[in-house]
Enzyme design. Structure first.
Site, PDB file in Angstrom:
ATOM      1  N   TYR A 184       0.921  -1.240  -0.057  1.00 44.66           N
ATOM      2  CA  TYR A 184       0.057  -0.090   0.076  1.00 44.66           C
ATOM      3  C   TYR A 184       0.702   1.106  -0.139  1.00 44.66           C
ATOM      4  CZ  TYR A 184      -3.775  -3.222   1.434  1.00 44.66           C
ATOM      5  OH  TYR A 184      -4.713  -4.459   1.669  1.00 44.66           O
ATOM      6  N   LEU A 221     -17.753  -3.606   1.393  1.00 42.67           N
ATOM      7  CA  LEU A 221     -18.812  -3.066   0.653  1.00 42.67           C
ATOM      8  C   LEU A 221     -19.118  -3.632  -0.624  1.00 42.67           C
ATOM      9  CD1 LEU A 221     -18.277   0.450   2.264  1.00 42.67           C
ATOM     10  CD2 LEU A 221     -19.778  -1.422   3.029  1.00 42.67           C
ATOM     11  N   SER A 270     -12.423   4.354   4.611  1.00 40.60           N
ATOM     12  CA  SER A 270     -12.900   5.779   4.194  1.00 40.60           C
ATOM     13  C   SER A 270     -11.876   6.628   4.692  1.00 40.60           C
ATOM     14  CB  SER A 270     -14.215   6.034   4.892  1.00 40.60           C
ATOM     15  OG  SER A 270     -14.705   7.030   4.510  1.00 40.60           O
ATOM     16  N   ILE A 288     -13.008  -4.786   7.859  1.00 43.63           N
ATOM     17  CA  ILE A 288     -11.982  -3.815   7.802  1.00 43.63           C
ATOM     18  C   ILE A 288     -12.304  -2.628   6.650  1.00 43.63           C
ATOM     19  CG2 ILE A 288     -10.211  -4.603   8.974  1.00 43.63           C
ATOM     20  CD1 ILE A 288      -9.074  -5.525   6.267  1.00 43.63           C
ATOM     21  N   ASN A 336     -19.127   3.807   9.609  1.00 41.39           N
ATOM     22  CA  ASN A 336     -18.843   2.724   9.539  1.00 41.39           C
ATOM     23  C   ASN A 336     -18.466   2.023  10.933  1.00 41.39           C
ATOM     24  OD1 ASN A 336     -19.094   2.933   6.690  1.00 41.39           O
ATOM     25  ND2 ASN A 336     -17.024   3.127   6.394  1.00 41.39           N
TER      26      ASN A 336
END
Ligand code: NAD
Length: 274
Positions: free
Chosen positions: A49, A189, A230, A227, A239
Site C-alpha cells: 500500500y 462493501l 474511508s 475492515i 462505519n
C-alpha cells in the site's frame, strides 16, 4: 468499544477495524489518527500500500498506548521465500517505526510461484522472535491452507479474503470455522454492488441505517472481522456506528440469497502480480 474475537493462538483482536489500501501516503497518518480518535482499534495495512510510514505515524499521533492498537501488515508477493520474507517484515517494522506488529499476513498465496510454504515458515520464525504477535494469511483457498497447516502444524489465526453480499464464500468460511481461523472480509462493501438490493434496502428502511451500515453489520453477524476503508471522517464515523441495531434471522437469510459467487477482485488461484 468494538467486540473482540478470540484467536486460535490464545490472543484476541478487535472484530471491526479500518483498511488503508489506496489511502494516499500523504494523508495516511491523519486518517489513521482520526480513526483511532473516533474509536477504531484495528488498522489494516500492507507493504504494497506504500503508506506504512503514515500508518505508524498515525498510531503515534493518536497518543494511545501501543498495546491498545491492533496493527496488521502483509508480506507482498515479490518478497515470498524464507529469507526474503524475513527481510521484508523487518523492513515493514522499520517503516512503521514499531518493534512488532500484532498480525503479519502473507498477502496472496501465488500458487504458481510456489513459495508460500517457505514464506509461512518465515512467519513462524518472526512470531517466535516476537516481531509478529500473531500470524495469518490472506487470499488463501482450502488447498493452500491445508498444505501449510499439514506441513508445519501451525494454523493461521486468520485468513483475510474478499467477502461481500455477492461473494459470501460459504465453503471457505466453514473450513475456517472448523479450524478456528478468523474470516476477515476485504472489500466488504463490494463496490456498492448490493446497496440497492431489496434485502439491504429493507433493513435500511426498518432501522434508519445506511446500506453500507447494513452490509457491515451483516459481516459482523456472520462472525467475520471487517475492515472498511474511508478517508472521510463522516464515513469513518458511519462505519463504526454498527452496534445499536441487528439483522433478524429472516433478514440474515434474505442476505444469504444475494450470494452469486461474483468477485470484485482477482481470483487467488491465478493472481501472481509482483
Ligand atoms: P471497501 O469495501 O471498504 O470500500 C471502500 C470504498 O467504499 C471507498 O470508495 C469508500 O469511499 C467507500 N465507502 C466507505 N464507507 C462508505 C459508506 N459508509 N457509504 C458509502 N461508501 C463508503 O473496500 P476496500 O478498501 O477495497 O477494502 C477494505 C480494506 O480491505 C482495504 O482498505 C484493505 O485494507 C483491505 N484489502 C485487502 C485486500 C487483500 O488482498 N488482502 C484486497 C483489498 C482490500
Amino acid at each position: 468499544m468494538t467486540p473482540m474475537l478470540p484467536l486460535n493462538d490464545g490472543r484476541q483482536m478487535p472484530q471491526l477495524g479500518f483498511g488503508l489500501w489506496q489511502v494516499p501516503a500523504a494523508i495516511t497518518a491523519e486518517t489513521t489518527a482520526t480513526a483511532l480518535r473516533l474509536g477504531y482499534r484495528l488498522v489494516d495495512g500492507a507493504a504494497i500500500y506504500g503508506n506504512e510510514e503514515g500508518q505508524g505515524e498515525g498510531i503515534r499521533r493518536s497518543g494511545l498506548p501501543r498495546d491498545e492498537v491492533f496493527v496488521t501488515t502483509k508480506v507482498w508477493n515479490s518478497e515470498q521465500g524464507f529469507d526474503k520474507a524475513i527481510r521484508a517484515a523487518e523492513a515493514s517494522l522499520k517503516r512503521l517505526g514499531l518493534t512488532h506488529v500484532d498480525l503479519l499476513l502473507i498477502h496472496w498465496p501465488c500458487p504458481a510461484q510456489d513459495l508460500y510454504l517457505d514464506t509461512w515458515r518465515a512467519l513462524i520464525r518472526l512470531r517466535d522472535e516476537g516481531k509478529a504477535l500473531s500470524i495469518g494469511v490472506s487470499n488463501f483457498q482450502e488447498p493452500h491452507l491445508e498444505r501449510i497447516i499439514g506441513e508445519t502444524g501451525v494454523t493461521p489465526v486468520l485468513n483475510q479474503v474478499e467477502i461481500n453480499p455477492r461473494l459470501q464464500q460459504p465453503a471457505l468460511r466453514a473450513f475456517h470455522a472448523a479450524h478456528r481461523i478468523v474470516t476477515q472480509s476485504w472489500t466488504p462493501l463490494g463496490q456498492g454492488r448490493s446497496f440497492d438490493a431489496a434485502p439491504v434496502q429493507a433493513v435500511a428502511r426498518r432501522t434508519g441505517k445506511s446500506p453500507a451500515q447494513v452490509i457491515l453489520r451483516w459481516h459482523l453477524q456472520i462472525g467475520a472481522s471487517v475492515i472498511p476503508r474511508s478517508t472521510r471522517e463522516a464515513g469513518l464515523r458511519e462505519n463504526l456506528d454498527l452496534f445499536d441495531f441487528a439483522l433478524t434471522d429472516a433478514e440474515m437469510a434474505a442476505m444469504a440469497s444475494l450470494d452469486e459467487g461474483a468477485r470484485c477482485g482477482p481470483d487467488p488461484a491465478r493472481f501472481e502480480m509482483m
